[in-house]
Structures are given as C-alpha cells and as structure tokens.
Design a protein around this motif. Structure first.
Motif, PDB file in Angstrom:
ATOM      1  N   LEU A 104      63.350 -75.746-107.374  1.00  0.00           N
ATOM      2  CA  LEU A 104      64.006 -75.330-106.128  1.00  0.00           C
ATOM      3  C   LEU A 104      65.389 -75.954-105.979  1.00  0.00           C
ATOM      4  O   LEU A 104      66.336 -75.290-105.542  1.00  0.00           O
ATOM      5  CB  LEU A 104      63.124 -75.709-104.934  1.00  0.00           C
ATOM      6  CG  LEU A 104      61.840 -74.890-104.780  1.00  0.00           C
ATOM      7  CD1 LEU A 104      60.914 -75.536-103.764  1.00  0.00           C
ATOM      8  CD2 LEU A 104      62.158 -73.456-104.377  1.00  0.00           C
TER       9      LEU A 104
ATOM     10  N   GLU B 111      67.826 -74.117-108.021  1.00  0.00           N
ATOM     11  CA  GLU B 111      68.149 -72.788-107.483  1.00  0.00           C
ATOM     12  C   GLU B 111      68.988 -72.863-106.207  1.00  0.00           C
ATOM     13  O   GLU B 111      69.941 -72.098-106.036  1.00  0.00           O
ATOM     14  CB  GLU B 111      66.852 -72.025-107.184  1.00  0.00           C
ATOM     15  CG  GLU B 111      66.050 -71.646-108.417  1.00  0.00           C
ATOM     16  CD  GLU B 111      64.694 -71.059-108.060  1.00  0.00           C
ATOM     17  OE1 GLU B 111      64.367 -70.983-106.838  1.00  0.00           O
ATOM     18  OE2 GLU B 111      63.949 -70.683-108.986  1.00  0.00           O
ATOM     19  N   LYS B 112      68.645 -73.793-105.319  1.00  0.00           N
ATOM     20  CA  LYS B 112      69.235 -73.797-103.986  1.00  0.00           C
ATOM     21  C   LYS B 112      70.010 -75.065-103.639  1.00  0.00           C
ATOM     22  O   LYS B 112      70.763 -75.070-102.668  1.00  0.00           O
ATOM     23  CB  LYS B 112      68.126 -73.610-102.936  1.00  0.00           C
ATOM     24  CG  LYS B 112      67.289 -72.353-103.112  1.00  0.00           C
ATOM     25  CD  LYS B 112      66.206 -72.244-102.057  1.00  0.00           C
ATOM     26  CE  LYS B 112      66.807 -72.093-100.677  1.00  0.00           C
ATOM     27  NZ  LYS B 112      65.771 -71.855 -99.642  1.00  0.00           N
ATOM     28  N   GLY B 113      69.788 -76.125-104.411  1.00  0.00           N
ATOM     29  CA  GLY B 113      70.352 -77.412-104.049  1.00  0.00           C
ATOM     30  C   GLY B 113      69.407 -78.180-103.145  1.00  0.00           C
ATOM     31  O   GLY B 113      68.544 -77.593-102.474  1.00  0.00           O
ATOM     32  N   TYR B 114      69.581 -79.487-103.123  1.00  0.00           N
ATOM     33  CA  TYR B 114      68.689 -80.349-102.338  1.00  0.00           C
ATOM     34  C   TYR B 114      68.775 -80.055-100.841  1.00  0.00           C
ATOM     35  O   TYR B 114      67.756 -79.902-100.160  1.00  0.00           O
ATOM     36  CB  TYR B 114      69.043 -81.816-102.613  1.00  0.00           C
ATOM     37  CG  TYR B 114      68.401 -82.806-101.676  1.00  0.00           C
ATOM     38  CD1 TYR B 114      67.038 -83.060-101.724  1.00  0.00           C
ATOM     39  CD2 TYR B 114      69.178 -83.500-100.730  1.00  0.00           C
ATOM     40  CE1 TYR B 114      66.450 -83.982-100.869  1.00  0.00           C
ATOM     41  CE2 TYR B 114      68.600 -84.426 -99.877  1.00  0.00           C
ATOM     42  CZ  TYR B 114      67.240 -84.658 -99.950  1.00  0.00           C
ATOM     43  OH  TYR B 114      66.666 -85.568 -99.094  1.00  0.00           O
TER      44      TYR B 114
ATOM     45  N   ARG C 130      69.721 -77.463 -99.139  1.00  0.00           N
ATOM     46  CA  ARG C 130      69.310 -76.125 -98.670  1.00  0.00           C
ATOM     47  C   ARG C 130      67.827 -75.859 -98.901  1.00  0.00           C
ATOM     48  O   ARG C 130      67.305 -74.828 -98.463  1.00  0.00           O
ATOM     49  CB  ARG C 130      70.144 -75.056 -99.368  1.00  0.00           C
ATOM     50  CG  ARG C 130      71.625 -75.075 -98.974  1.00  0.00           C
ATOM     51  CD  ARG C 130      72.408 -74.053 -99.761  1.00  0.00           C
ATOM     52  NE  ARG C 130      71.885 -72.713 -99.590  1.00  0.00           N
ATOM     53  CZ  ARG C 130      72.097 -71.692-100.423  1.00  0.00           C
ATOM     54  NH1 ARG C 130      72.825 -71.889-101.516  1.00  0.00           N
ATOM     55  NH2 ARG C 130      71.587 -70.509-100.195  1.00  0.00           N
ATOM     56  N   THR C 131      67.152 -76.752 -99.590  1.00  0.00           N
ATOM     57  CA  THR C 131      65.719 -76.602 -99.834  1.00  0.00           C
ATOM     58  C   THR C 131      64.941 -77.319 -98.741  1.00  0.00           C
ATOM     59  O   THR C 131      65.247 -78.461 -98.394  1.00  0.00           O
ATOM     60  CB  THR C 131      65.337 -77.201-101.195  1.00  0.00           C
ATOM     61  OG1 THR C 131      66.050 -76.522-102.224  1.00  0.00           O
ATOM     62  CG2 THR C 131      63.845 -77.053-101.455  1.00  0.00           C
ATOM     63  N   THR C 132      63.940 -76.666 -98.177  1.00  0.00           N
ATOM     64  CA  THR C 132      63.126 -77.274 -97.128  1.00  0.00           C
ATOM     65  C   THR C 132      61.855 -77.889 -97.724  1.00  0.00           C
ATOM     66  O   THR C 132      61.410 -77.498 -98.809  1.00  0.00           O
ATOM     67  CB  THR C 132      62.719 -76.245 -96.067  1.00  0.00           C
ATOM     68  OG1 THR C 132      61.831 -75.277 -96.669  1.00  0.00           O
ATOM     69  CG2 THR C 132      63.947 -75.520 -95.512  1.00  0.00           C
TER      70      THR C 132
ATOM     71  N   GLU D 201      59.270 -75.279 -98.337  1.00  0.00           N
ATOM     72  CA  GLU D 201      59.415 -74.538 -99.595  1.00  0.00           C
ATOM     73  C   GLU D 201      58.878 -75.342-100.776  1.00  0.00           C
ATOM     74  O   GLU D 201      58.248 -74.788-101.684  1.00  0.00           O
ATOM     75  CB  GLU D 201      60.887 -74.187 -99.821  1.00  0.00           C
ATOM     76  CG  GLU D 201      61.405 -73.114 -98.884  1.00  0.00           C
ATOM     77  CD  GLU D 201      62.913 -72.926 -98.987  1.00  0.00           C
ATOM     78  OE1 GLU D 201      63.366 -71.773 -98.833  1.00  0.00           O
ATOM     79  OE2 GLU D 201      63.630 -73.931 -99.215  1.00  0.00           O
TER      80      GLU D 201
ATOM     81  N   GLU E 298      72.154 -84.399-107.530  1.00  0.00           N
ATOM     82  CA  GLU E 298      71.584 -84.635-106.204  1.00  0.00           C
ATOM     83  C   GLU E 298      71.275 -86.085-105.885  1.00  0.00           C
ATOM     84  O   GLU E 298      71.015 -86.425-104.728  1.00  0.00           O
ATOM     85  CB  GLU E 298      70.291 -83.810-106.049  1.00  0.00           C
ATOM     86  CG  GLU E 298      70.449 -82.316-106.315  1.00  0.00           C
ATOM     87  CD  GLU E 298      71.353 -81.618-105.302  1.00  0.00           C
ATOM     88  OE1 GLU E 298      71.781 -82.259-104.324  1.00  0.00           O
ATOM     89  OE2 GLU E 298      71.620 -80.422-105.498  1.00  0.00           O
TER      90      GLU E 298
END
Length: 218
Positions: free
Chosen positions: A30, A33-36, A38-40, A43, A119
């Motif tokens: 994740l 794909e989205k970065g730290y 932007r990932t919840t 998710e 990250e």
C-alpha cells in the motif's frame, strides 16, 4: 540502540510475530502504491485480512506500522545478505562479493527498500533514531570489509575516503530501486552489478594520467 516497544493486546509472541509480518507485508504494498500519508490504517487492516479492531490488537498507532516495516526490512536485508556471502573468499574477491551480494538483495527486496527509504523520514523520536542506527550498521559492514583489504595492502584509503566509499556503495545499491524506471530498462541485475563494481574499483578510467587533476579543498 534501543528498540521501540510496539504495544500489543496479545500475549502470544509467536502470534504477534506472525500477524505483524502480515501487517508489514500489506503495508509495503500500500505504501508503494499510495505513500504512507495517504494510506489509512483501515486499508492496511483490509489488505492484511483483518478487521480494524484486530489490527489495533497488534499496534498502537499508524506510525507503529511504518516502524514495523522499516525494522523488518533491515533485518531481512541483513539476513538475505549473509546467506549470499561466500565465507571462503578473501581479499578483493571477498570485498567484491560482499558488495555484489548487497546489490542482489536490493534487487530481491526493491519494493521494501523503496518504502523504507522514502517513508522512514515520517518516523519520529526513538523510532527514527533506531532505524537510522540500523542504516549505520550496514555502513559498518562495508567498513569492516574495506579495512580488511587496507590492512592486507590491497587498497589505500584514508579514514575520510573510507567513510565516503561506504556511503557510495550503499547509494550505488539504492540506485537499482530509486531509479528503476530507467536503470532497469537499460540493464539487468547482472550487468548492473558488473558495471557498478567496475566503477567503484576503477573509477571512470581516466586515459591520460599526465593530465593534472583538480586540487581538492582542505
């Protein structure tokens, strides 16, 4: 180097290890794909196959997930690296093999390495210091091998040059993942290792040794 204590409501250490490995694996995908940011955590829980409630039985915060990822990646890199090293080699051949093994581990774990370096800056305090110290431990492994070659008379480096050489080796390996969008288009890992080793040991192959090189500042 003090390891951060990640809280857990579960007492079974084997189960904690198993579930945290699942969490770290899901998070790497994740975060890539989205970065730290932007990932919840929800998710991450879904990708891990847990409910959000189950996830928080093994961590205390979202930052704990990133810390677990960075900690696990460093341990896996060192473990895989050790498995590739040939203890029967010595001297320059040993040094070259240690460096090439590092490059090949980065190739094998490029998604994890990319997340770790992109990250880890989001960690804070104790967790960040712990991860940065692990990075310095990897530098120390190269220092040991280079010093062995210096002591044997195979290479000549000042302390200042040796420190920079270790950083150069580390960053040369990082290139395989940080610039993979172009480097992996033009090279396979075998060619990459061969050319990187040639440049690390032979430089740019200056043809005319009579040309006066620029003076370095003191």
């Amino acid at each position: 180097m003090k390891k951060k204590q990640v809280p857990s409501m579960v007492k079974d250490q084997q189960l904690i290890k198993k579930r945290r490995n699942q969490i770290a694996k899901a998070a790497v995908q994740l975060f890539n794909e989205k970065g730290y940011h932007r990932t919840t955590t929800r998710e991450v829980a879904q990708e891990s196959g847990f409910s959000i409630g189950t996830l928080y039985e093994y961590i205390g915060s979202k930052e704990d997930i990133l810390y677990l990822v960075c900690d696990a990646v460093y341990d896996q890199v060192v473990e895989k690296w050790a498995q590739l090293m040939d203890e029967n080699l010595s001297g320059i051949e040993r040094l070259k093999q240690v460096i090439e093994s590092y490059f090949r581990v980065v190739d094998d774990m490029q998604d994890e390495v990319l997340v770790m370096y992109q990250e880890s800056k989001s960690l804070s305090g104790e967790a960040l210091n712990y991860v940065l110290q692990k990075e310095l431990n990897m530098k120390t492994m190269f220092e040991k091998e280079l010093n062995n070659c210096i002591d044997a008379g195979f290479i000549s480096l000042t302390k200042e040059e040796l420190d920079l050489a270790c950083h150069n080796i580390l960053v040369s390996g990082h290139m395989w993942t940080f610039r993979r969008w172009v480097v992996q288009r033009d090279y396979d890992i075998d060619r990459f290792c061969k050319l990187q080793l040639r440049q690390l040991f032979d430089g740019f192959g200056l043809k005319d040794a009579s040309n006066k090189q620029p003076e370095l500042g003191s």
